[in-house]
Structure formats: structure tokens, C-alpha cells
Design a protein around this motif. Structure first.
Motif, PDB file in Angstrom:
ATOM      1  N   TRP A 220       0.873  -1.165   0.000  1.00  0.00           N
ATOM      2  CA  TRP A 220       0.000   0.000   0.000  1.00  0.00           C
ATOM      3  C   TRP A 220       0.914   1.220   0.000  1.00  0.00           C
ATOM      4  N   LEU A 221       0.706   2.124  -0.933  1.00  0.00           N
ATOM      5  CA  LEU A 221       1.521   3.339  -0.994  1.00  0.00           C
ATOM      6  C   LEU A 221       1.156   4.296   0.137  1.00  0.00           C
ATOM      7  N   GLU A 222      -0.091   4.213   0.579  1.00  0.00           N
ATOM      8  CA  GLU A 222      -0.563   4.949   1.744  1.00  0.00           C
ATOM      9  C   GLU A 222      -1.666   4.114   2.369  1.00  0.00           C
TER      10      GLU A 222
ATOM     11  N   VAL B 253       1.860  -1.342   4.224  1.00  0.00           N
ATOM     12  CA  VAL B 253       2.551  -0.181   3.664  1.00  0.00           C
ATOM     13  C   VAL B 253       4.046  -0.499   3.647  1.00  0.00           C
ATOM     14  N   PHE B 254       4.782   0.212   2.818  1.00  0.00           N
ATOM     15  CA  PHE B 254       6.199  -0.057   2.592  1.00  0.00           C
ATOM     16  C   PHE B 254       6.995  -0.065   3.900  1.00  0.00           C
TER      17      PHE B 254
ATOM     18  N   LYS C 240      10.290   1.615  -4.526  1.00  0.00           N
ATOM     19  CA  LYS C 240       8.846   1.423  -4.511  1.00  0.00           C
ATOM     20  C   LYS C 240       8.242   2.258  -5.617  1.00  0.00           C
ATOM     21  N   GLY C 241       7.093   1.790  -6.116  1.00  0.00           N
ATOM     22  CA  GLY C 241       6.449   2.511  -7.200  1.00  0.00           C
ATOM     23  C   GLY C 241       4.989   2.124  -7.321  1.00  0.00           C
ATOM     24  N   ARG C 242       4.319   2.843  -8.179  1.00  0.00           N
ATOM     25  CA  ARG C 242       2.888   2.611  -8.416  1.00  0.00           C
ATOM     26  C   ARG C 242       2.673   1.473  -9.402  1.00  0.00           C
TER      27      ARG C 242
ATOM     28  N   TYR D 267      -3.502   3.720  -4.407  1.00  0.00           N
ATOM     29  CA  TYR D 267      -3.048   3.066  -3.180  1.00  0.00           C
ATOM     30  C   TYR D 267      -2.084   1.904  -3.400  1.00  0.00           C
TER      31      TYR D 267
ATOM     32  N   GLY E   1       0.793  -0.481  -4.902  1.00  0.00           N
ATOM     33  CA  GLY E   1       2.077  -0.350  -5.568  1.00  0.00           C
ATOM     34  C   GLY E   1       2.909  -1.602  -5.380  1.00  0.00           C
TER      35      GLY E   1
ATOM     36  N   GLY F   5       6.899  -2.967  -3.942  1.00  0.00           N
ATOM     37  CA  GLY F   5       8.103  -2.644  -3.188  1.00  0.00           C
ATOM     38  C   GLY F   5       9.151  -3.713  -3.422  1.00  0.00           C
TER      39      GLY F   5
END
Length: 130
Positions: free
Chosen positions: A16-18, A40-41, A60-62, A118, A120, A122
Motif C-alpha cells: 500500500w503506498l498509503e 505499507v512499505f 517502490k512505485g505505483r 493506493y 504499488g 516494493g
């Protein structure tokens, strides 16, 4: 997993990016990952550090849905995607349980929110300390 001293561990995980909305977490667990979950990361890096690993590098990326579809097409080609589609249709025709599964998916509606905001990936490389 067993890692020798000074050995490396690399992971590539969905993240989850956020912090996601609750409906998106439920959708991910049910429709995307067969009751799996992700974090989350920072939770992933913390998990590795708790096991005595030191983070060496990370990225990390989308996840961009159009790029994912393009990658599938490059990997499997049109013929491969068509075969997969026809297998799905055949399964729908032959198996009542699959028809019920599809009906339940249709009832659950569309994906809540926008997953691209949200979800992504990692990639983390960590090293075991001596």
C-alpha cells in the motif's frame, strides 16, 4: 528462510503506498489475492529489520493497470490471452460453482476507490548481519 551471515534477502511485494480505505483492503483480500493482505512499505522494511536484517537498497512505485495489461500481452501474446478467455468461458458454461462465483463478483460491484492511488510494489534488498 535461512540466510548465511553476510547473505542477502530480496523481496518483491505488493504494498500500500498509503493507508488504504477499508473497502479497498477488503476488495484486495477477496478479489485480488485470495484472502491475502499486504502492508505499507514502512511495515515491510520494519518486518525485515526486526529479523536482524539491514536494508541495503529499496525501490517502490505505483502499479499502473494499463502497463500491467500491456506486460501480460507482451508476455503471453494475443493468442495466449484469447486461449485464457476461452478457458474462462468454457469454465463458466461447465461449472455451476464458477457461475455462482462470477454472480457474487457482479453483485459486489465495482472496485472501491481507485486502486492505482493506493496499490504499488516494493522491492527491498536486505543483508544479514554477522
Amino acid at each position: 528462510r535461512v540466510v548465511v551471515p553476510e547473505g542477502f534477502v530480496a523481496i518483491n511485494e505488493s504494498i500500500w503506498l498509503e493507508e488504504p480505505i477499508e473497502e479497498l483492503v477488503a476488495w484486495f483480500a477477496q478479489d485480488m489475492a485470495a484472502n491475502a493482505s499486504t502492508m505499507v512499505f514502512e511495515e515491510w522494511t520494519h518486518l525485515l529489520e526486526q529479523t536482524g536484517l539491514t536494508i541495503v537498497t529499496w525501490e517502490k512505485g505505483r502499479v499502473v493497470i494499463k502497463d500491467e495489461v500491456r506486460g501480460l500481452l507482451q508476455r503471453y501474446g494475443w493468442l495466449g490471452l484469447l486461449k485464457s478467455t476461452f478457458r474462462g468461458i468454457a469454465m463458466y458454461i461447465r461449472r455451476p460453482d464458477y457461475r455462482e462465483f462470477i454472480a457474487d463478483l457482479r453483485k459486489s460491484g465495482v472496485v472501491p476507490g481507485n486502486p492505482e492511488d493506493y496499490l504499488g510494489y516494493g522491492i527491498i534488498i536486505a543483508k544479514k548481519n554477522t
